[in-house]
Write a protein that holds these residues in place. Structure first.
Motif, PDB file in Angstrom:
ATOM      1  N   LEU A  12       0.829  -1.199   0.000  1.00 50.75           N
ATOM      2  CA  LEU A  12       0.000   0.000   0.000  1.00 50.75           C
ATOM      3  C   LEU A  12       0.869   1.257   0.000  1.00 50.75           C
ATOM      4  CD1 LEU A  12      -2.790   1.281   0.096  1.00 50.75           C
ATOM      5  CD2 LEU A  12      -2.766   1.016   2.589  1.00 50.75           C
ATOM      6  N   ALA A  13       1.963   1.228   0.750  1.00 49.34           N
ATOM      7  CA  ALA A  13       2.874   2.377   0.782  1.00 49.34           C
ATOM      8  C   ALA A  13       3.482   2.622  -0.589  1.00 49.34           C
ATOM      9  CB  ALA A  13       3.975   2.143   1.819  1.00 49.34           C
ATOM     10  N   ASN A  14       3.832   1.551  -1.318  1.00 47.60           N
ATOM     11  CA  ASN A  14       4.394   1.714  -2.654  1.00 47.60           C
ATOM     12  C   ASN A  14       3.360   2.282  -3.628  1.00 47.60           C
ATOM     13  OD1 ASN A  14       7.299   0.537  -3.102  1.00 47.60           O
ATOM     14  ND2 ASN A  14       6.333  -0.805  -1.617  1.00 47.60           N
ATOM     15  N   VAL A  15       2.096   1.849  -3.494  1.00 47.76           N
ATOM     16  CA  VAL A  15       1.032   2.376  -4.358  1.00 47.76           C
ATOM     17  C   VAL A  15       0.790   3.853  -4.059  1.00 47.76           C
ATOM     18  CG1 VAL A  15      -1.412   2.220  -4.943  1.00 47.76           C
ATOM     19  CG2 VAL A  15      -0.056   0.135  -4.661  1.00 47.76           C
ATOM     20  N   LEU A  16       0.664   4.190  -2.782  1.00 48.84           N
ATOM     21  CA  LEU A  16       0.426   5.588  -2.405  1.00 48.84           C
ATOM     22  C   LEU A  16       1.596   6.485  -2.787  1.00 48.84           C
ATOM     23  CD1 LEU A  16      -1.186   5.045   1.123  1.00 48.84           C
ATOM     24  CD2 LEU A  16      -2.356   5.755  -0.976  1.00 48.84           C
ATOM     25  N   GLY A  17       2.826   5.928  -2.719  1.00 47.40           N
ATOM     26  CA  GLY A  17       4.003   6.711  -3.061  1.00 47.40           C
ATOM     27  C   GLY A  17       4.057   7.125  -4.514  1.00 47.40           C
ATOM     28  N   CYS A  18       3.235   6.494  -5.382  1.00 46.75           N
ATOM     29  CA  CYS A  18       3.196   6.847  -6.804  1.00 46.75           C
ATOM     30  C   CYS A  18       2.270   8.033  -7.077  1.00 46.75           C
ATOM     31  CB  CYS A  18       2.747   5.649  -7.634  1.00 46.75           C
ATOM     32  SG  CYS A  18       3.883   4.249  -7.593  1.00 46.75           S
ATOM     33  N   LEU A  19       1.487   8.456  -6.089  1.00 49.51           N
ATOM     34  CA  LEU A  19       0.546   9.556  -6.276  1.00 49.51           C
ATOM     35  C   LEU A  19       1.279  10.891  -6.296  1.00 49.51           C
ATOM     36  CD1 LEU A  19      -2.330   8.490  -3.838  1.00 49.51           C
ATOM     37  CD2 LEU A  19      -2.292   8.256  -6.334  1.00 49.51           C
ATOM     38  N   PRO A  20       0.741  11.881  -7.034  1.00 45.56           N
ATOM     39  CA  PRO A  20       1.305  13.242  -6.960  1.00 45.56           C
ATOM     40  C   PRO A  20       1.094  13.822  -5.575  1.00 45.56           C
ATOM     41  CG  PRO A  20      -0.731  13.218  -8.233  1.00 45.56           C
ATOM     42  CD  PRO A  20      -0.379  11.788  -7.974  1.00 45.56           C
ATOM     43  N   CYS A  22      -0.334  16.465  -4.204  1.00 46.05           N
ATOM     44  CA  CYS A  22      -1.660  16.930  -3.774  1.00 46.05           C
ATOM     45  C   CYS A  22      -2.594  15.753  -3.507  1.00 46.05           C
ATOM     46  CB  CYS A  22      -2.259  17.849  -4.837  1.00 46.05           C
ATOM     47  SG  CYS A  22      -1.407  19.437  -4.985  1.00 46.05           S
ATOM     48  N   SER A  23      -2.577  14.744  -4.389  1.00 44.39           N
ATOM     49  CA  SER A  23      -3.425  13.576  -4.202  1.00 44.39           C
ATOM     50  C   SER A  23      -2.982  12.774  -2.982  1.00 44.39           C
ATOM     51  CB  SER A  23      -3.394  12.694  -5.453  1.00 44.39           C
ATOM     52  OG  SER A  23      -3.876  13.395  -6.573  1.00 44.39           O
ATOM     53  N   LEU A  24      -1.675  12.717  -2.755  1.00 40.21           N
ATOM     54  CA  LEU A  24      -1.164  11.984  -1.603  1.00 40.21           C
ATOM     55  C   LEU A  24      -1.597  12.658  -0.305  1.00 40.21           C
ATOM     56  CD1 LEU A  24       0.547   9.638  -0.576  1.00 40.21           C
ATOM     57  CD2 LEU A  24       2.567  11.101  -0.786  1.00 40.21           C
ATOM     58  N   ALA A  25      -1.546  13.998  -0.286  1.00 40.12           N
ATOM     59  CA  ALA A  25      -1.984  14.724   0.908  1.00 40.12           C
ATOM     60  C   ALA A  25      -3.478  14.489   1.171  1.00 40.12           C
ATOM     61  CB  ALA A  25      -1.700  16.219   0.744  1.00 40.12           C
ATOM     62  N   ALA A  26      -4.287  14.462   0.102  1.00 38.10           N
ATOM     63  CA  ALA A  26      -5.723  14.220   0.268  1.00 38.10           C
ATOM     64  C   ALA A  26      -5.995  12.798   0.738  1.00 38.10           C
ATOM     65  CB  ALA A  26      -6.443  14.484  -1.052  1.00 38.10           C
ATOM     66  N   SER A  27      -5.120  11.849   0.378  1.00 32.82           N
ATOM     67  CA  SER A  27      -5.315  10.453   0.762  1.00 32.82           C
ATOM     68  C   SER A  27      -5.179  10.235   2.261  1.00 32.82           C
ATOM     69  CB  SER A  27      -4.316   9.560   0.013  1.00 32.82           C
ATOM     70  OG  SER A  27      -4.514   9.634  -1.379  1.00 32.82           O
ATOM     71  N   ARG A  28      -4.572  11.167   2.969  1.00 34.84           N
ATOM     72  CA  ARG A  28      -4.451  11.041   4.415  1.00 34.84           C
ATOM     73  C   ARG A  28      -5.813  11.049   5.088  1.00 34.84           C
ATOM     74  NH1 ARG A  28      -2.757  14.765   7.057  1.00 34.84           N
ATOM     75  NH2 ARG A  28      -1.561  13.733   8.713  1.00 34.84           N
ATOM     76  N   VAL A  30      -8.546   9.512   3.937  1.00 34.21           N
ATOM     77  CA  VAL A  30      -9.343   8.347   3.562  1.00 34.21           C
ATOM     78  C   VAL A  30      -9.624   7.471   4.779  1.00 34.21           C
ATOM     79  CG1 VAL A  30      -9.351   6.209   2.212  1.00 34.21           C
ATOM     80  CG2 VAL A  30      -8.576   8.365   1.171  1.00 34.21           C
ATOM     81  N   SER A  31      -8.570   7.176   5.529  1.00 37.20           N
ATOM     82  CA  SER A  31      -8.736   6.331   6.719  1.00 37.20           C
ATOM     83  C   SER A  31      -7.557   6.546   7.653  1.00 37.20           C
ATOM     84  CB  SER A  31      -8.821   4.847   6.320  1.00 37.20           C
ATOM     85  OG  SER A  31      -7.572   4.402   5.800  1.00 37.20           O
ATOM     86  N   LYS A  32      -7.718   6.091   8.895  1.00 37.28           N
ATOM     87  CA  LYS A  32      -6.614   6.201   9.851  1.00 37.28           C
ATOM     88  C   LYS A  32      -5.413   5.369   9.399  1.00 37.28           C
ATOM     89  CE  LYS A  32      -9.463   7.146  13.926  1.00 37.28           C
ATOM     90  NZ  LYS A  32      -9.830   6.697  15.288  1.00 37.28           N
ATOM     91  N   LYS A  33      -5.695   4.213   8.783  1.00 37.74           N
ATOM     92  CA  LYS A  33      -4.604   3.357   8.305  1.00 37.74           C
ATOM     93  C   LYS A  33      -3.791   4.069   7.241  1.00 37.74           C
ATOM     94  CE  LYS A  33      -3.630  -1.056   6.020  1.00 37.74           C
ATOM     95  NZ  LYS A  33      -4.192  -2.313   5.468  1.00 37.74           N
ATOM     96  N   TRP A  34      -4.470   4.685   6.259  1.00 37.19           N
ATOM     97  CA  TRP A  34      -3.752   5.381   5.198  1.00 37.19           C
ATOM     98  C   TRP A  34      -2.969   6.563   5.774  1.00 37.19           C
ATOM     99  CZ3 TRP A  34      -6.188   5.768  -0.296  1.00 37.19           C
ATOM    100  CH2 TRP A  34      -6.595   4.497  -0.711  1.00 37.19           C
ATOM    101  N   CYS A  35      -3.575   7.269   6.689  1.00 38.88           N
ATOM    102  CA  CYS A  35      -2.884   8.423   7.296  1.00 38.88           C
ATOM    103  C   CYS A  35      -1.636   7.962   8.035  1.00 38.88           C
ATOM    104  CB  CYS A  35      -3.833   9.151   8.238  1.00 38.88           C
ATOM    105  SG  CYS A  35      -3.132  10.618   9.011  1.00 38.88           S
ATOM    106  N   ALA A  36      -1.753   6.843   8.769  1.00 41.13           N
ATOM    107  CA  ALA A  36      -0.607   6.336   9.524  1.00 41.13           C
ATOM    108  C   ALA A  36       0.519   5.898   8.587  1.00 41.13           C
ATOM    109  CB  ALA A  36      -1.048   5.176  10.414  1.00 41.13           C
ATOM    110  N   ILE A  37       0.166   5.260   7.466  1.00 38.66           N
ATOM    111  CA  ILE A  37       1.194   4.816   6.518  1.00 38.66           C
ATOM    112  C   ILE A  37       1.880   6.007   5.860  1.00 38.66           C
ATOM    113  CG2 ILE A  37       1.530   3.676   4.291  1.00 38.66           C
ATOM    114  CD1 ILE A  37      -0.524   1.605   5.149  1.00 38.66           C
ATOM    115  N   ILE A  38       1.093   6.998   5.421  1.00 39.49           N
ATOM    116  CA  ILE A  38       1.668   8.167   4.746  1.00 39.49           C
ATOM    117  C   ILE A  38       2.574   8.945   5.695  1.00 39.49           C
ATOM    118  CG2 ILE A  38       1.111  10.392   3.692  1.00 39.49           C
ATOM    119  CD1 ILE A  38      -1.443   9.062   2.589  1.00 39.49           C
ATOM    120  N   ASP A  39       2.109   9.138   6.941  1.00 41.11           N
ATOM    121  CA  ASP A  39       2.912   9.890   7.907  1.00 41.11           C
ATOM    122  C   ASP A  39       4.072   9.049   8.430  1.00 41.11           C
ATOM    123  OD1 ASP A  39       1.154  11.915   7.521  1.00 41.11           O
ATOM    124  OD2 ASP A  39       0.095  11.680   9.432  1.00 41.11           O
ATOM    125  N   GLY A  40       3.814   7.768   8.715  1.00 40.77           N
ATOM    126  CA  GLY A  40       4.868   6.915   9.268  1.00 40.77           C
ATOM    127  C   GLY A  40       5.991   6.650   8.290  1.00 40.77           C
TER     128      GLY A  40
END
Length: 433
Positions: A12-20, A22-28, A30-40
């Motif tokens: 999931l981190a590799n998939v999210l890391g492909c986002l631009p 602005c889209s990556l910031a908005a993905s935070r 979506v859910s607590k899990k996504w926010c934790a992965i993006i921030d962590g």
């Protein structure tokens, strides 16, 4: 969305890391899990880091040990004279590593952006005393603008330096698990002992490592919480600093290929890069190859990115002081006053995406002694490589467009003896840390 939820955290981190960004910031959101992965995983760090390169420095090991600095004309970083401090100390030859704008010396860590430095206490005695060591800097301004670590890395002596290592058979695996070393933390201002446990196989044996005749021509890069160390048999050690684990990554090519040229580990726009500069064709024109490390679900794979002939670069930058492509950066050698350097071509400012496409001759001209070229390093935020050509001219080469610019002409003694051996390495300076 449901399909995304069943993915592992790494995938999931590799998939999210492909986002631009602005889209990556908005993905935070979506859910607590996504926010934790993006921030962590600090996936947004590329958007938050200062994306401006304000200077580079080249450290020459031989035949004259001096440091050459190149500065953007609009920057406030113009020299390293602030290292003089209160004890009248100034020796830029002691630079041993760099990370995100910080400089590591034998006895201090310095920040050219703030013009401040902090002394390092002496490191503990090395055990076993047959070994040598190197020191690498890990610094992430997103985590903290004030905290950094210095990692002490053990180096095996070559068979010529130390014929037999006591208590270490030549056929024993290396690196060992656990690997125990010392780390200096700026938080505690002291050295502490740490152990790192290996995941996966070793890189080889002690004999493999000791066959490297140039063990000190190795550097490390810091990327997303991990330190990547270029080891003696061209393997790469990935040290996860927060988890006390490490993993060995095999080199992108066989050592009989890599040993025909000069290899270098670096970091640029996409992540961790491995470069090889070697003579390729019958006339001896240099060839430059680049691989990118692809980290997917914990599996490390080198992907071929560039395979470039540098004939045009060598031909168009001869050993002279011809100012044919101008010099848009300040060149500051030790002992030269900054205002003297700034007086040259002050109307120029370097556009990283600018440059020219160099012509290539079609004859059978053979490379000569004056046409040597040395790879210095990568631009940290753009896919640009820096080269020292004909012992005196520093140029940039855009890996995607093949556009070339000259940064400056070095004066004084030449700092390259022969190709392909490299006496130089490059560091970067950023102003906004």
């Amino acid at each position: 969305m449901e399909e995304m939820e069943v993915l592992s955290d790494d995938l999931l981190a590799n998939v999210l890391g492909c986002l631009p960004p602005c889209s990556l910031a908005a993905s935070r959101c979506v859910s607590k899990k996504w926010c934790a992965i993006i921030d962590g995983r600090r996936l947004l760090r590329a958007d938050l880091l200062p994306l401006r390169l304000d200077g580079i420095f080249c450290v020459a090991d031989q035949p004259d040990t001096r440091t050459y600095c190149f500065f953007r004309r609009s920057t406030n970083i113009h020299d390293l004279q602030f290292l003089q401090g209160d004890d009248d100390y100034y020796d830029d030859q002691g630079i041993t590593d760099h990370c995100n704008g910080l400089l590591l010396f034998w006895d201090r860590v310095a920040n050219p952006a703030t013009r401040q430095w902090t002394p390092l206490p002496p490191s503990p005695p090395l055990q076993p005393d047959d070994f040598f060591d190197d020191f690498f800097l890990a610094y992430d301004p997103i985590v903290s603008p004030h905290c950094y670590e210095v990692l002490r890395f053990p180096l095996l002596p070559t068979s010529l330096q130390v014929p037999n290592i006591v208590n270490f058979p030549e056929d024993s695996e290396w690196p060992p698990s656990p690997l125990t070393t010392h780390v200096f933390s700026s938080t505690t201002s002291s050295w502490e002992q740490r152990s790192y446990v290996r995941q996966g196989d070793a890189a080889g044996t002690i004999a493999d490592m000791r066959s490297d005749w140039q063990p000190w021509n190795r550097h490390a890069v810091y990327f997303r919480g991990a330190l990547y160390v270029h080891c003696q048999n061209n393997s790469v050690m990935r040290i996860a600093l927060n988890s006390s684990k490490y993993q060995m990554i095999i080199p992108p090519a066989d050592n009989h290929v890599l040993n025909d040229g000069v290899v270098c580990l670096g970091k640029s726009e996409k992540g961790v890069y491995f470069a090889l500069l070697c003579e390729k064709n019958e006339n001896g024109w240099p060839q430059f190859q680049v691989w990118l490390l692809n980290e997917l679900c914990g599996q490390m794979e080198w992907v071929s990115k560039n395979n470039i002939s540098l004939q045009a670069v060598v031909e168009n930058f001869p050993f002279d002081n011809n100012d044919r492509y101008n010099r848009p950066w300040i060149v500051n050698e030790k002992g030269q006053r900054v205002n003297e350097a700034r007086a040259q071509d002050d109307q120029f400012e370097w556009d990283f995406d600018n440059g020219i496409i160099l012509p290539v001759t079609k004859d059978d001209k053979v490379i000569t002694y004056s046409n040597v070229i040395v790879f210095l390093g990568f631009h940290p935020y753009k896919e640009i490589a820096f080269f020292l050509v004909s012992s005196s001219r520093v140029v940039s080469y855009h890996l995607n467009t093949s556009r070339v610019q000259e940064l400056g002409i070095l004066t004084g003694q030449t700092i390259v003896k022969s190709f392909p051996y490299t006496p130089c390495w490059m560091g970067v300076l950023t102003e906004n840390n």
